[in-house]
Design a protein around this motif. Structure first.
Motif, short mmCIF file in Angstrom:
data_model
loop_
_atom_site.label_atom_id
_atom_site.label_comp_id
_atom_site.label_asym_id
_atom_site.label_seq_id
_atom_site.Cartn_x
_atom_site.Cartn_y
_atom_site.Cartn_z
N PHE A 13 -2.25 54.16 -77.64
CA PHE A 13 -3.30 53.46 -78.39
C PHE A 13 -3.41 52.00 -77.92
O PHE A 13 -4.51 51.50 -77.68
N GLU A 14 -2.27 51.35 -77.80
CA GLU A 14 -2.28 49.94 -77.38
C GLU A 14 -2.75 49.81 -75.93
O GLU A 14 -3.43 48.84 -75.57
N GLN A 15 -2.39 50.79 -75.09
CA GLN A 15 -2.82 50.73 -73.68
C GLN A 15 -4.34 50.87 -73.56
O GLN A 15 -4.98 50.17 -72.78
N VAL A 16 -4.91 51.77 -74.33
CA VAL A 16 -6.37 51.93 -74.29
C VAL A 16 -7.06 50.71 -74.88
O VAL A 16 -8.09 50.26 -74.38
N LYS A 17 -6.46 50.17 -75.91
CA LYS A 17 -7.04 49.00 -76.58
C LYS A 17 -7.14 47.82 -75.61
O LYS A 17 -8.12 47.06 -75.63
N SER A 18 -6.16 47.67 -74.74
CA SER A 18 -6.16 46.53 -73.81
C SER A 18 -6.74 46.89 -72.44
O SER A 18 -6.79 46.04 -71.54
#
Length: 816
Positions: free
Chosen positions: A604-609
Motif C-alpha cells: 500500500f505504501e509503495q503504491v502510494k509513493s
C-alpha cells in the motif's frame, strides 16, 4: 573369429545409417545425419563475421540494371531503372533474407501448417480455411491482376522471389528448413494475397466479440452488456477533435421488423468459439505535429505499430528508388512496396482502426449434408468447397465447407458447435471481398502532397487503418480508412438470423464520411486505437477500442511546443501510466488499512509513493497491475463465470470510470457466491492482500521489478520449439495501455520519427535485424538498441552517394 566383430560392426553401421537418415519423431524432425553433414548441414548456415554481401547477378526477367547498396546495418538502398526491376529486386532481397518467414506465414494463412507440424495443427488449419482465408485471397487476387500496372508489379515481385529460390541448394537452405525437414515452394501472386489476408486477420478479425456476447446474452441484457463493454468511454480522446461537425448521412440503416424478439430476445445459444484469435492488443500509436509546434517550423510524424515481437521481425527495412522518385521505410516480406515510411515530399504511418467488420449469421440447413439452406422462403443450394488438408505423418483430412450468401459456414456440428445440429454459423467479413489494398502503398510511395495521399488511401479496404500524414508543404492529416458497414444500433452484437437478407449489411459508409481531420487549430493529431470520433459521429461503429494510450499522447502533445525529433523519440518510449494516475487515488480511497496484512500494508505504501511510471525497475507498477487484475476478478468474476467459458473481463478503464460515479459498480461489487454482502472497501482490501502474497514471493526471487516480472522476450517464429534462437529477459518497461506498449512478447515492432525538413531527418529502429538467419550477426543486432530506447538515423540515399562511407557492400543486377 574376426567374422563376428565384422558382422557386429557392419550391423551397427547399417543401423546408424538407417537412424541418421530418418526423422526421429516430433522432437527431432530432421534426419540427423543430413543435418550434421559438414557439407550441407546446419554448419553451412553459420555466417562469418566478415561475410561479404557483394554480388554480380543476372536474370532474364530484368529489363535493365539495378544496383543495391547495403549500409552498415545491412539495409539495402535499391536503385532500379524501372518499376518492374525495382520490385523484382525487392522480391529477391525479401527471399534472400526472409524466405522461411514468408513461406511459413503464407502456409499458415492458407491453412497448411499440418503439412509441417503434423496432426496437432489440423484444428488450426480447419479454422483458417473455414474463416475463408484462401477464398478471400483469391477474390483479392482478381483485383490485383485486373489492373495491368499492378499485375506487372506483382508478377515482377514474384519472379524475384522465385529467382532466389532457384539458386538454393541443400547447403544454402535457410536453417529452419533443415530443422523441420521440408523445402520452400515456388512463390505466386496468390501467396502475396494470402500474406495480406493474414495481416487482415491479425488486425481486423479479433475486433468483434459476437460469439462471446451471444453466449453472455443468455445472462445479461443488451443494456447491461453495453455498460460492461462501453463503446464511448467518458475519458475518450478521439482522433477527430471534439466539436468537429459531421456530414448528415445520406442513408440510415434500418433495424429489421421483429428484431426486438428475433434478435434482441431470442438470440440462439451457441457453443462455437474462435480458438486461434489475434492478440487483443494488436494496435499502434501514430501522431503528427504541425510546424507551429516544432522548433524547426516543419511537421514531424511518429509511428510505432504494436504487434507480436518475433525473430525475424515482421518488418524488413529498405529504400526503393527509380528515376521517378525514392521511398524509405518498413517493408513487409512477402509483399512489395514500403508499408510505413517517407519519401522526398511526405511521410505516413498507420495504426489499427479496431473497427468491427465481421458478423455471424445463423444458418438452417435442410439436412446434415449441408448442401441446401433456408433463405428467402426456399431451400437455396450452398456452394460446397472441399478442403484437402495434407498432414505430415498421417492420412489426408477432408473438410467440406458450405458457402452461403453471407460467406463460409465457419461452425457447424462437425466443427465446434455442438448445439446447432442441422444448423450452422456463417461468417461475413469485410476482408472476404476487397480490391487491391496494395495499390494504396504503391501510390503512397510516390505521393507528393495531400491530394496524392487521399487518392492513395481510398483503395485501402481491410483491415481498417488510421493513416497519419505530414508533408513538406506543411499539411498534417489523419484519416481512418477502410470499408466499414453502415450498421443500425447494436447490429452484429450477436449472431443474427440468416434465413433472409433482412439482417444483412445494408450499405457501406461512404469513404468521404470516414472520420478524418486536416490541419486542426490545436496543431497536432494522434491515433492510438481509440474510437475515432465522439458520440456525435452519426454512424454506429462498434469495435475493440483501446483508449488510455490516446489520452496519454494527448496529455503530452497538448502542452508541448518547440518540439524536436528527440522529444518525439522520448515520447514513443514514455512509461507514464495514465490509467494508474486515475485509478490509484480510488484504490487508496477504498482500501481499509485496518484489514491489511503486514506485507499488504507495505505494498500500500509503495503504491502510494509510486510516481505512476512503468519503468523496468518499477515495483510500484508490478504491485499496481497485480492489484488491478485481482480486483477485476473480485468485481466481475462471480457474475461472468456463470457464462461457462473464459470471458474477457471489462477493461480497467471501465472499472475506473464506474468507480468514479458509483461505489457499487452498478451492483457488481458484491460477490453473489457468498451469503454476505461485499462492499468496494472489502473487495479492494482483499485484492491487495492477495497481491501482497505474490509480491512477497517475487521479492524473494528478486523478480518484483516490472521488467523481470514481465520477462520481456523476442521469440523465434517457432516460439519455444527454437528457444535458443530467442532473445529473452529484456530490461524494458511499459504495458499495453502505456505509450511504450511493451508486454511480454508484444509491442512496438517498428519505431519511426520523421521530420519533414530539407533534407528529411528520420530515425527508426525495430527489435530484430535484417537477416532471418540465426547464424548471422544481423539476426538480432538491433534488439539492444530498441530495448534501450535508442534509434538509428535513417539514410535516404541519393544518386551520386555511391562512394559514401556508409556503403559497405554492393549487389548489381543486370539482364541475362
Amino acid at each position: 573369429m574376426r567374422v563376428i566383430p565384422f558382422l557386429v560392426t557392419a550391423a551397427a553401421t547399417i543401423l546408424l545409417v538407417f537412424l541418421l537418415n530418418r526423422p526421429l519423431g516430433d522432437k527431432v524432425p530432421m534426419p540427423v545425419g543430413k543435418f550434421l553433414s559438414p557439407q550441407t548441414g546446419f554448419w553451412q548456415n553459420a555466417e562469418d563475421t566478415a561475410a561479404s554481401f557483394n554480388g554480380m547477378l543476372s536474370f532474364p526477367e530484368l529489363k535493365g540494371r539495378a544496383e543495391v547498396y547495403f549500409d552498415e546495418r545491412l539495409v539495402p538502398h535499391v536503385f532500379a531503372e524501372n518499376d518492374e526491376d525495382l520490385y523484382f529486386v525487392q522480391g529477391y532481397l525479401h527471399a534472400k533474407f526472409r524466405l522461411f518467414q514468408m513461406d511459413l506465414q503464407t502456409r499458415a494463412a492458407e491453412g497448411r501448417v499440418s503439412e509441417i507440424a503434423g496432426p496437432k495443427a489440423i484444428g488450426y488449419d480447419r479454422e483458417q480455411r473455414r474463416l475463408g482465408m484462401k477464398f478471400a485471397a483469391e477474390y483479392s487476387l482478381q483485383a490485383m491482376e485486373k489492373d495491368a500496372r499492378a499485375r506487372a508489379v506483382y508478377a515482377a515481385y514474384t519472379a524475384g522471389i522465385n529467382a532466389y529460390i532457384h539458386t538454393l541448394t541443400q547447403s544454402s537452405l535457410p536453417l529452419e528448413y533443415k530443422i523441420l525437414n521440408f523445402e520452400p515452394e515456388e512463390w505466386t501472386n496468390l501467396r502475396t494475397a494470402l500474406l495480406l489476408k493474414m495481416m487482415a486477420k491479425m488486425l481486423a478479425s479479433g475486433t468483434e466479440k459476437d460469439l462471446a456476447t451471444t453466449r453472455l446474452h443468455q445472462l445479461f441484457s443488451t443494456t447491461q452488456l453495453n455498460a460492461l463493454y462501453p463503446q464511448v468511454p467518458d475519458s475518450l480522446k478521439p482522433i477527430v477533435p471534439p466539436g468537429t461537425a459531421f456530414v448528415k448521412p445520406g442513408f440510415t440503416a434500418k433495424i429489421p421488423a421483429g428484431a426486438a424478439a428475433a434478435y434482441f430476445r431470442d438470440t440462439p445459444p451457441v457453443t462455437a468459439f474462435e480458438q486461434y484469435t489475434p492478440d487483443r492488443d494488436n494496435g499502434s500509436n501514430n501522431w503528427v505535429v504541425a510546424g507551429n509546434k516544432t522548433v524547426n517550423k516543419v511537421p514531424i510524424l511518429a509511428n510505432d505499430p504494436h504487434l507480436e515481437l518475433s525473430l525475424p521481425s515482421i518488418w524488413y527495412e529498405m529504400q526503393l528508388s527509380t528515376p521517378q522518385g525514392k521511398t524509405y521505410g518498413a517493408t513487409l516480406p512477402g509483399s512489395p512496396y514500403v508499408i510505413i515510411g517517407f519519401n522526398d515530399s511526405i511521410a505516413w504511418g498507420v495504426t489499427n482502426a479496431q473497427r468491427d467488420v465481421k458478423d455471424y449469421y445463423s444458418i438452417r440447413f435442410k439436412d446434415r449434408q449441408r448442401s441446401e439452406y433456408w433463405f428467402n422462403n426456399q431451400w437455396k443450394p450452398a456452394q460446397l468447397r472441399i478442403e484437402t488438408i495434407k498432414v505430415k505423418g498421417a492420412p489426408v483430412v477432408y473438410d467440406t465447407v458450405s458457402y452461403t450468401v453471407f460467406g463460409p459456414v465457419m461452425y457447424d456440428e462437425s466443427f465446434r458447435d455442438t448445439l446447432t445440429k442441422n444448423n450452422g454459423l456463417a461468417v461475413k467479413w469485410a476482408a472476404h471481398h476487397t480490391g487491391d489494398d496494395g495499390n494504396t502503398f504503391y501510390l503512397l510511395n510516390r505521393a507528393k502532397n495531400y491530394d496524392d495521399y487521399v487518392t492513395a488511401i481510398r483503395f485501402f479496404e481491410c483491415p481498417g487503418q488510421n493513416f497519419a500524414f505530414a508533408s513538406k508543404a506543411g499539411t498534417i492529416a489523419l484519416w481512418q480508412q477502410g470499408k466499414f458497414p453502415n450498421r443500425w444500433e447494436n447490429q452484429g452484437m450477436y449472431v443474427m438470423p440468416g434465413t433472409d437478407s433482412s439482417y444483412d449489411w445494408q450499405a457501406f459508409i461512404p469513404q468521404a464520411e470516414n472520420p478524418h481531420a486536416v490541419n486542426p487549430d490545436r496543431g497536432y493529431l494522434f491515433s492510438a486505437n481509440q474510437r475515432p470520433a465522439d458520440a456525435s459521429y452519426p454512424y454506429y461503429i462498434p469495435g475493440a477500442y483501446i483508449n488510455p494510450r490516446a489520452s496519454a499522447i494527448d496529455h503530452y502533445l497538448s502542452s508541448m511546443n518547440n518540439i524536436t525529433t528527440q522529444n518525439m523519440m522520448e515520447l514513443q518510449n514514455n512509461y507514464f501510466n495514465i490509467m494508474a494516475s486515475d485509478m490509484v487515488p480510488l484504490l487508496l480511497k477504498y482500501t481499509d488499512e485496518t484489514g491489511l496484512s503486514a506485507p499488504a500494508r507495505k505494498c500500500f505504501e509503495q503504491v502510494k509513493s509510486w510516481n505512476r511510471f512503468a519503468g523496468p525497475e518499477s515495483v510500484g507498477q508490478t504491485i499496481y497491475q497485480v492489484w488491478m487484475d485481482s480486483l477485476s476478478v473480485n468485481i466481475w468474476g462471480d457474475e461472468l463465470v456463470r457464462a461457462g467459458f473464459k470471458v474477457e473481463l471489462p477493461a480497467e478503464q471501465t472499472l475506473m470510470e464506474l468507480l468514479k460515479k458509483d461505489s457499487t459498480v452498478m451492483g457488481y461489487v458484491d460477490d453473489i457466491r457468498t451469503p454476505g454482502k461485499e462492499t468496494i472497501r472489502m473487495q479492494v482490501t482483499d485484492a491487495l492482500n492477495k497481491t501482497a502474497n505474490l509480491i512477497t514471493q517475487l521479492e524473494k526471487e528478486e523478480k518484483a521489478g516490472w521488467a523481470k516480472f514481465k520477462d520481456v522476450s523476442v521469440y523465434h517464429l517457432l516460439k519455444e520449439a527454437l528457444l535458443p534462437f530467442a532473445h529473452t529477459g529484456l530490461n524494458v518497461g511499459g504495458w499495453g495501455n502505456i505509450i511504450n506498449a511493451v508486454k511480454k512478447s508484444h509491442g512496438p515492432s517498428w519505431r519511426m520519427v520523421v521530420q519533414l525538413s530539407t533534407p528529411t531527418e528520420a530515425y527508426g529502429v525495430y527489435p530484430g535485424g535484417q537477416s532471418g538467419n540465426p547464424g548471422s550477426r544481423f539476426y538480432d543486432n538491433a534488439i539492444d538498441t530498441w530495448a534501450s530506447g535508442k534509434y538509428y538515423q535513417l539514410w535516404l540515399m541519393n544518386s551520386g552517394e555511391e562512394a559514401d562511407a556508409r556503403v559497405k557492400w554492393k549487389m548489381s543486377f543486370a539482364q541475362k
